[in-house]
Design a protein around this motif. Structure first.
Motif, PDB file in Angstrom:
ATOM      1  N   PRO A   1      57.735  54.933 107.868  1.00 30.90           N
ATOM      2  CA  PRO A   1      58.978  55.248 107.171  1.00 30.90           C
ATOM      3  C   PRO A   1      60.088  54.235 107.440  1.00 30.90           C
ATOM      4  O   PRO A   1      60.937  54.002 106.574  1.00 30.90           O
ATOM      5  CB  PRO A   1      59.350  56.652 107.657  1.00 30.90           C
ATOM      6  N   TRP A   2      60.091  53.600 108.615  1.00 31.75           N
ATOM      7  CA  TRP A   2      61.066  52.551 108.911  1.00 31.75           C
ATOM      8  C   TRP A   2      60.855  51.376 107.966  1.00 31.75           C
ATOM      9  O   TRP A   2      61.796  50.831 107.402  1.00 31.75           O
ATOM     10  CB  TRP A   2      60.958  52.132 110.375  1.00 31.75           C
ATOM     11  N   HIS A   3      59.610  50.986 107.780  1.00 33.16           N
ATOM     12  CA  HIS A   3      59.310  49.902 106.848  1.00 33.16           C
ATOM     13  C   HIS A   3      59.696  50.298 105.417  1.00 33.16           C
ATOM     14  O   HIS A   3      60.316  49.507 104.696  1.00 33.16           O
ATOM     15  CB  HIS A   3      57.834  49.521 106.910  1.00 33.16           C
ATOM     16  N   ALA A   4      59.375  51.528 105.032  1.00 33.40           N
ATOM     17  CA  ALA A   4      59.693  51.984 103.669  1.00 33.40           C
ATOM     18  C   ALA A   4      61.194  51.946 103.405  1.00 33.40           C
ATOM     19  O   ALA A   4      61.636  51.473 102.357  1.00 33.40           O
ATOM     20  CB  ALA A   4      59.146  53.393 103.443  1.00 33.40           C
ATOM     21  N   LEU A   5      62.000  52.400 104.351  1.00 33.09           N
ATOM     22  CA  LEU A   5      63.449  52.387 104.100  1.00 33.09           C
ATOM     23  C   LEU A   5      63.982  50.965 104.090  1.00 33.09           C
ATOM     24  O   LEU A   5      64.910  50.663 103.342  1.00 33.09           O
ATOM     25  CB  LEU A   5      64.205  53.299 105.072  1.00 33.09           C
ATOM     26  N   ASN A   6      63.389  50.078 104.882  1.00 35.87           N
ATOM     27  CA  ASN A   6      63.845  48.687 104.920  1.00 35.87           C
ATOM     28  C   ASN A   6      63.389  47.859 103.733  1.00 35.87           C
ATOM     29  O   ASN A   6      63.839  46.736 103.565  1.00 35.87           O
ATOM     30  CB  ASN A   6      63.395  48.015 106.221  1.00 35.87           C
ATOM     31  N   THR A   7      62.504  48.396 102.926  1.00 36.23           N
ATOM     32  CA  THR A   7      62.072  47.686 101.720  1.00 36.23           C
ATOM     33  C   THR A   7      62.537  48.400 100.449  1.00 36.23           C
ATOM     34  O   THR A   7      62.150  48.010  99.349  1.00 36.23           O
ATOM     35  CB  THR A   7      60.541  47.487 101.705  1.00 36.23           C
ATOM     36  N   ASP A   8      63.381  49.412 100.611  1.00 34.53           N
ATOM     37  CA  ASP A   8      63.992  50.083  99.472  1.00 34.53           C
ATOM     38  C   ASP A   8      65.118  49.181  98.966  1.00 34.53           C
ATOM     39  O   ASP A   8      66.043  48.860  99.714  1.00 34.53           O
ATOM     40  CB  ASP A   8      64.546  51.437  99.920  1.00 34.53           C
ATOM     41  N   PRO A   9      65.063  48.743  97.713  1.00 32.43           N
ATOM     42  CA  PRO A   9      66.089  47.824  97.205  1.00 32.43           C
ATOM     43  C   PRO A   9      67.520  48.358  97.326  1.00 32.43           C
ATOM     44  O   PRO A   9      68.440  47.583  97.551  1.00 32.43           O
ATOM     45  CB  PRO A   9      65.708  47.619  95.734  1.00 32.43           C
ATOM     46  N   GLU A  10      67.712  49.664  97.218  1.00 32.31           N
ATOM     47  CA  GLU A  10      69.065  50.214  97.372  1.00 32.31           C
ATOM     48  C   GLU A  10      69.535  50.137  98.820  1.00 32.31           C
ATOM     49  O   GLU A  10      70.696  49.852  99.088  1.00 32.31           O
ATOM     50  CB  GLU A  10      69.139  51.658  96.868  1.00 32.31           C
ATOM     51  N   VAL A  11      68.643  50.403  99.764  1.00 36.16           N
ATOM     52  CA  VAL A  11      68.997  50.285 101.181  1.00 36.16           C
ATOM     53  C   VAL A  11      69.291  48.827 101.515  1.00 36.16           C
ATOM     54  O   VAL A  11      70.198  48.522 102.287  1.00 36.16           O
ATOM     55  CB  VAL A  11      67.879  50.847 102.084  1.00 36.16           C
ATOM     56  N   ARG A  12      68.559  47.901 100.914  1.00 39.93           N
ATOM     57  CA  ARG A  12      68.702  46.465 101.195  1.00 39.93           C
ATOM     58  C   ARG A  12      69.812  45.817 100.385  1.00 39.93           C
ATOM     59  O   ARG A  12      70.055  44.620 100.547  1.00 39.93           O
ATOM     60  CB  ARG A  12      67.400  45.720 100.865  1.00 39.93           C
ATOM     61  N   ARG A  13      70.470  46.566  99.554  1.00 43.15           N
ATOM     62  CA  ARG A  13      71.450  46.004  98.620  1.00 43.15           C
ATOM     63  C   ARG A  13      72.439  45.051  99.288  1.00 43.15           C
ATOM     64  O   ARG A  13      72.819  44.040  98.708  1.00 43.15           O
ATOM     65  CB  ARG A  13      72.189  47.140  97.939  1.00 43.15           C
ATOM     66  N   TYR A  14      72.882  45.374 100.497  1.00 47.59           N
ATOM     67  CA  TYR A  14      73.875  44.549 101.185  1.00 47.59           C
ATOM     68  C   TYR A  14      73.291  43.841 102.403  1.00 47.59           C
ATOM     69  O   TYR A  14      74.028  43.411 103.287  1.00 47.59           O
ATOM     70  CB  TYR A  14      75.075  45.411 101.583  1.00 47.59           C
ATOM     71  N   LEU A  15      71.971  43.712 102.435  1.00 44.10           N
ATOM     72  CA  LEU A  15      71.289  43.029 103.531  1.00 44.10           C
ATOM     73  C   LEU A  15      70.478  41.877 102.969  1.00 44.10           C
ATOM     74  O   LEU A  15      69.849  42.024 101.917  1.00 44.10           O
ATOM     75  CB  LEU A  15      70.355  44.002 104.263  1.00 44.10           C
ATOM     76  N   PRO A  16      70.455  40.744 103.648  1.00 46.21           N
ATOM     77  CA  PRO A  16      69.720  39.598 103.104  1.00 46.21           C
ATOM     78  C   PRO A  16      68.211  39.742 103.267  1.00 46.21           C
ATOM     79  O   PRO A  16      67.727  40.292 104.251  1.00 46.21           O
ATOM     80  CB  PRO A  16      70.249  38.429 103.952  1.00 46.21           C
ATOM     81  N   GLY A  17      67.479  39.251 102.281  1.00 48.84           N
ATOM     82  CA  GLY A  17      66.024  39.165 102.362  1.00 48.84           C
ATOM     83  C   GLY A  17      65.324  40.506 102.240  1.00 48.84           C
ATOM     84  O   GLY A  17      65.940  41.564 102.227  1.00 48.84           O
ATOM     85  N   MET A  18      64.013  40.434 102.141  1.00 54.01           N
ATOM     86  CA  MET A  18      63.168  41.624 102.086  1.00 54.01           C
ATOM     87  C   MET A  18      62.104  41.459 103.162  1.00 54.01           C
ATOM     88  O   MET A  18      61.239  40.589 103.060  1.00 54.01           O
ATOM     89  CB  MET A  18      62.519  41.752 100.705  1.00 54.01           C
ATOM     90  N   PRO A  19      62.163  42.271 104.223  1.00 56.10           N
ATOM     91  CA  PRO A  19      61.237  42.079 105.336  1.00 56.10           C
ATOM     92  C   PRO A  19      59.837  42.585 105.041  1.00 56.10           C
ATOM     93  O   PRO A  19      59.653  43.553 104.296  1.00 56.10           O
ATOM     94  CB  PRO A  19      61.880  42.903 106.458  1.00 56.10           C
ATOM     95  N   GLY A  20      58.865  41.943 105.661  1.00 58.34           N
ATOM     96  CA  GLY A  20      57.495  42.429 105.613  1.00 58.34           C
ATOM     97  C   GLY A  20      57.275  43.437 106.728  1.00 58.34           C
ATOM     98  O   GLY A  20      58.134  43.656 107.583  1.00 58.34           O
ATOM     99  N   ARG A  21      56.106  44.047 106.729  1.00 60.64           N
ATOM    100  CA  ARG A  21      55.785  45.079 107.721  1.00 60.64           C
ATOM    101  C   ARG A  21      55.846  44.520 109.138  1.00 60.64           C
ATOM    102  O   ARG A  21      56.339  45.180 110.058  1.00 60.64           O
ATOM    103  CB  ARG A  21      54.405  45.676 107.409  1.00 60.64           C
TER     104      ARG A  21
ATOM    105  N   LEU B   1      70.060  54.264 107.174  1.00 55.54           N
ATOM    106  CA  LEU B   1      69.331  55.491 106.880  1.00 55.54           C
ATOM    107  C   LEU B   1      68.562  55.363 105.572  1.00 55.54           C
ATOM    108  O   LEU B   1      68.966  54.632 104.669  1.00 55.54           O
ATOM    109  CB  LEU B   1      70.297  56.670 106.760  1.00 55.54           C
ATOM    110  N   ALA B   2      67.484  56.115 105.492  1.00 58.37           N
ATOM    111  CA  ALA B   2      66.712  56.199 104.255  1.00 58.37           C
ATOM    112  C   ALA B   2      67.602  56.777 103.161  1.00 58.37           C
ATOM    113  O   ALA B   2      68.471  57.617 103.419  1.00 58.37           O
ATOM    114  CB  ALA B   2      65.484  57.091 104.458  1.00 58.37           C
TER     115      ALA B   2
END
Length: 176
Positions: free
Chosen positions: A21-41, A97-98
Motif C-alpha cells: 500500500p505504501w508503493h500504491a499511494l506513492n504511485t497515485d498521480p494525485e498523491v504525487r501531484r506536488y512531488l517530483p518523479g514517479m518512484p518504482g517499487r 496519506l493515501a
C-alpha cells in the motif's frame, strides 16, 4: 520503539504488509501531484526501510500511520532532520496519506501528534514544514497546526529538478 497514539490513529513501526500500500499511494498521480518523479517499487521499499532504520536508531522518523479502529495502513507522518544543502536547518514535519484517507482530518491529527512529540520529547526549539506553493491541502494542515509563513523564506529546492515543483514555501512553528 516509540509509538504515537491519537484518538483515531496509531503512528508505529513499519511492517512488511505496509510495503504494497505504501508503493500504491506513492504511485497515485494525485498523491504525487506536488512531488517530483514517479518512484518504482524498489525506491518506495527503500524509503520505508530507511524510515524504519531511523526509528530503530533514534526513536523518531517517519512513522507508518494506521487507523486504530480498522488497522488499515493509510500512509506516513513524522519528523526528519532537514537535508544538507537546503537554505535552512532544523527538523521538518512531514506527512503523506493515501488518497482514500484525504478529507477525514487524519493528516492534521497525525501531524499534531508529531509536533507535540517533537516539542515534548525532543525539546525542539522549532519545527518546520515545506511544500510547493500550489499544495493548498498541505498548507492548510500547516496553518491548522499554527505554523506561520513568511514569503521571504520561499526558496528553490536544490534536490528537485528545474521546473514547477522546485519553488518551495517554508512554514515554521516555534516551541510554545
Amino acid at each position: 520503539m516509540t509509538e504515537l497514539r491519537t484518538a483515531r490513529l496509531l503512528l508505529r513501526s513499519w511492517r512488511g504488509s505496509d510495503l504494497a500500500p505504501w508503493h500504491a499511494l506513492n504511485t497515485d498521480p494525485e498523491v504525487r501531484r506536488y512531488l517530483p518523479g514517479m518512484p518504482g517499487r524498489e525506491r518506495t521499499d527503500a524509503g520505508a526501510a530507511r524510515f524504519q532504520a531511523d526509528l530503530d536508531a533514534r526513536g523518531w522518523s517517519f512513522w507508518a500511520v494506521e487507523v486504530r479502529g480498522t488497522g488499515e495502513f493509510i500512509g506516513m507522518a513524522g519528523l526528519d532532520p532537514v537535508e544538507e544543502g537546503q537554505p535552512f536547518t532544523g527538523v521538518e514535519a512531514g506527512w503523506r496519506l493515501a488518497r482514500a484517507a484525504w478529507g477525514h482530518g487524519y493528516a492534521t491529527e497525525a501531524a499534531r501528534a508529531v509536533v507535540e512529540f517533537g516539542f515534548a520529547e525532543l525539546d525542539l526549539p522549532e519545527i518546520l514544514a515545506v511544500t510547493v506553493p500550489a499544495n493548498e491541502r498541505s498548507r492548510a494542515v500547516m496553518r491548522r497546526l499554527g505554523m506561520t509563513y513568511d514569503p521571504a523564506d520561499d526558496f528553490d529546492d536544490p534536490t528537485v529538478p528545474a521546473g514547477p515543483l522546485r519553488r518551495s514555501v517554508l512554514y515554521r512553528l516555534a516551541r510554545p
